[in-house]
Design a protein around this motif. Sequence first.
Motif, mmCIF file in Angstrom:
data_model
loop_
_atom_site.group_PDB
_atom_site.id
_atom_site.type_symbol
_atom_site.label_atom_id
_atom_site.label_comp_id
_atom_site.label_asym_id
_atom_site.label_seq_id
_atom_site.Cartn_x
_atom_site.Cartn_y
_atom_site.Cartn_z
ATOM 1 N N UNK A 277 -0.920 0.311 -23.824
ATOM 2 C CA UNK A 277 -0.358 1.668 -24.332
ATOM 3 C C UNK A 277 0.435 2.337 -23.050
ATOM 4 N N UNK A 278 -0.014 2.082 -22.096
ATOM 5 C CA UNK A 278 0.731 2.887 -20.725
ATOM 6 C C UNK A 278 2.479 2.058 -21.051
ATOM 7 N N UNK A 279 2.591 0.738 -21.310
ATOM 8 C CA UNK A 279 3.608 0.320 -21.366
ATOM 9 C C UNK A 279 4.593 0.795 -22.467
ATOM 10 N N UNK A 280 3.937 1.008 -23.480
ATOM 11 C CA UNK A 280 4.619 1.770 -24.643
ATOM 12 C C UNK A 280 5.095 3.041 -24.201
ATOM 13 N N UNK A 281 4.334 3.837 -23.584
ATOM 14 C CA UNK A 281 4.767 5.132 -23.165
ATOM 15 C C UNK A 281 5.995 5.102 -22.263
ATOM 16 N N UNK A 282 5.704 4.188 -21.321
ATOM 17 C CA UNK A 282 6.904 4.043 -20.310
ATOM 18 C C UNK A 282 8.288 3.445 -21.152
ATOM 19 N N UNK A 283 8.034 2.743 -22.067
ATOM 20 C CA UNK A 283 9.239 2.315 -22.822
ATOM 21 C C UNK A 283 9.924 3.391 -23.619
ATOM 22 N N UNK A 284 9.016 4.388 -24.375
ATOM 23 C CA UNK A 284 9.706 5.246 -25.155
ATOM 24 C C UNK A 284 10.263 6.448 -24.228
ATOM 25 N N UNK A 285 9.555 6.814 -23.162
ATOM 26 C CA UNK A 285 9.994 8.037 -22.587
ATOM 27 C C UNK A 285 11.048 7.807 -21.430
ATOM 28 N N UNK A 286 12.333 8.260 -21.807
ATOM 29 C CA UNK A 286 13.448 7.883 -20.930
ATOM 30 C C UNK A 286 13.218 8.186 -19.436
ATOM 31 N N UNK A 287 13.031 9.307 -19.235
ATOM 32 C CA UNK A 287 12.808 9.953 -17.711
ATOM 33 C C UNK A 287 11.690 9.163 -16.998
ATOM 34 N N UNK A 288 11.646 8.414 -16.299
ATOM 35 C CA UNK A 288 10.526 7.829 -15.554
ATOM 36 C C UNK A 288 9.657 8.753 -14.930
ATOM 37 N N UNK A 289 10.258 9.640 -14.435
ATOM 38 C CA UNK A 289 9.053 11.012 -13.783
ATOM 39 C C UNK A 289 8.612 11.295 -15.040
ATOM 40 N N UNK A 290 9.004 11.639 -16.166
ATOM 41 C CA UNK A 290 8.151 12.336 -16.936
ATOM 42 C C UNK A 290 7.003 11.379 -17.774
ATOM 43 N N UNK A 291 7.596 9.956 -17.842
ATOM 44 C CA UNK A 291 6.952 8.860 -18.479
ATOM 45 C C UNK A 291 5.732 8.839 -17.574
ATOM 46 N N UNK A 292 6.115 8.953 -16.104
ATOM 47 C CA UNK A 292 4.671 8.765 -15.274
ATOM 48 C C UNK A 292 3.743 10.023 -15.503
ATOM 49 N N UNK A 293 4.192 11.016 -15.689
ATOM 50 C CA UNK A 293 3.267 12.015 -15.991
ATOM 51 C C UNK A 293 2.425 11.736 -17.346
ATOM 52 N N UNK A 294 3.183 11.346 -18.332
ATOM 53 C CA UNK A 294 2.481 11.162 -19.559
ATOM 54 C C UNK A 294 1.610 9.973 -19.656
ATOM 55 N N UNK A 295 1.474 9.159 -18.609
ATOM 56 C CA UNK A 295 0.781 7.957 -18.509
ATOM 57 C C UNK A 295 -0.782 8.056 -18.227
ATOM 58 N N UNK A 296 -1.534 7.919 -18.978
ATOM 59 C CA UNK A 296 -3.028 8.252 -18.572
ATOM 60 C C UNK A 296 -3.425 7.415 -17.654
ATOM 61 N N UNK A 297 -4.398 7.728 -16.509
ATOM 62 C CA UNK A 297 -4.683 6.671 -15.447
ATOM 63 C C UNK A 297 -6.241 7.107 -15.375
ATOM 64 N N UNK A 298 -6.802 8.189 -15.683
ATOM 65 C CA UNK A 298 -8.189 8.623 -14.997
ATOM 66 C C UNK A 298 -9.321 8.318 -16.052
#
Length: 541
Positions: A302-323
């Motif tokens: 799912x994290x890979x999908x989020x990074x693929x969908x969201x164009x701005x890498x900084x925003x994608x990183x913020x939207x990527x769950x890790x905790x």
Amino acid sequence: MPADKTNFHDAIIIGAGFSGLYQLHQLRDQLGLEVLVVEAGQDVGGTWYWNRYPGARCDSESYYYSYSFSKALQREWRWTERYAEHGEIRRYLDHVADRFDLRRNIRFGTRVRAARWDDGNTLWEIETEAGETLTCRFLITAVGCLSAANVPDIPGLGGFSGQWHHTGRWPHEGVDFTGKRVGLIGTGSTGMQAAPVIAAQAAHLTVFQRTANYSIPSRNRPLSAEAWAEIQENYDAIRTKTITSSNGHPFEVFDKSALDVSPEERDARYERAWAEGGLGFRASFNDLLKNKAANDTASEFIRRKIRAIVKDPEVAAMLTPSDHPFASKRPPVDTDYFETFNRSNVTLVDVKAAPIQEVTAHGLRTSAAEYELDIIVFATGFDALTGPLLAMDIAGQNGCRLRKDWAGGPRSYLGLQVPGYPNMFTITGPGSPSVLTNMPVAIEQHTQWITACIAHMLAQGFNRIETSLAEAEAWGAEVNAAAHATLLPLANSSWYLGANVPGKPRAFMPYAGGMAHYAQICAEVAQDNYRGFTLGRVPGG
Ligand SMILES: Cc1cc2nc3c(=O)[nH]c(=O)nc-3n(C[C@H](O)[C@H](O)[C@H](O)COP(=O)(O)OP(=O)(O)OC[C@H]3O[C@@H](n4cnc5c(N)ncnc54)[C@H](O)[C@@H]3O)c2cc1C
């Protein structure tokens, strides 16, 4: 029965959502009891009466987010979308209320303030906010798990010059976002549903996120005539699957560990589940909620999908769950949530890094910046499970108070009854599978069990049922053990644990041992002469 019979009822049910409506139908029409439902809202619907925010819809699929008890009802109701929107669910519950002639026993606009057990007379005294007193033999709470809105106590809210709304108390006339600068606080299921719809209308949407969350595309679509015909044809099998499954959904769980297949096969499965959309993604393998390494594969997909969908890498990183692991918090499904952050009128703000400090007259201030807003939307969820029960001042035997008894967390036998509170049943109460399931399944199981229990009491001439602290504590240990056999307690900020409400005791509240297993336990308890309960006839009742 008390000397003053005017306000006496065999049973009072608090709440007129899915639970209260069906419980009324059973007690009145099957057992012939004189029943009153009291409901704070002005109409039936419960969750769907209050939650009318943009994008509000179920994330169980509509054809099984519905009652199964009446085949005629099932045949005559045609769902139009894969996930029904709030208005359609309300129409469905309206239809149920009319079809079974339920409204004549419901008093709307009546909030229960307090309830007190009268041991001498073996009855409950209910006090409404209007100051009226009602009495009943059986008190049944159908107050919902998610009905006490959680509005965060942010300094300055009272001085905000714009409008603010909690999604769970949405104005019935709707909110016009056209040309407005909107702040949306919260990115759980609700925030994820609302963001894309608000962004499409507002001048600007700022999303304030504390915890990045996983989500699966819902792939919502109209239910075609063919799809509907197929559902109708297979309804019996679908319903059987829901009651024999661990979570009330009719999914076929793939009976292998995510770690027992090759990386290629695993990804192919996840791709298919992603394309199909919906909560069935969890059924891709049989150990996603039990084995952290297995879960990691789904979380990473799912994290890979989020990074693929969201164009701005900084925003994608913020939207990527890790905790937290995928599905250890309530897993949302969405329509274009991550895509929304590619819009030029949407900003994401990380309020874990820079916490919200205050609401100002013209917006919101975090520790890093100020945001000018016309409308603030709180998608901050609910004081879940215990909140609606503790909002009432419930006093049991020997003056015990629920608020005091549950100060360290809820204690209940099977999530059905609290020791010290005779003749009170709690539909989908803490300690039952409730929010971990497709809830109509849990609701039907509980209301049917309660109905059978009361029928048994009437047949035996009993007027009192209670459980003991020892039973509640033993069951509490089971609830705890069941949670710890899963990854669910790993989500520290989850509302399953009470972590979203400041000061709330941390306790994993729903029973995670599986719906079918739980229903089996309840059935055995009943067969075993209501093991763990004391039933009898006492004078005065
Ligand atoms: C936005 C949203 C989406 C959801 N989607 C799903 C889904 O897809 N699948 C799923 O399984 N579940 C879902 N749920 C959970 C949902 O709450 C249940 O599915 C179901 O509607 C619960 O029905 P209920 O009758 O038990 O409680 P509710 O529908 O919450 O009804 C309780 C009623 O009790 C009333 N009440 C409470 N306290 C008092 C009082 N003191 N006096 C008088 N009345 C009182 C309330 O006003 C309310 O009307 C969702 C919840 C929300 C908030």
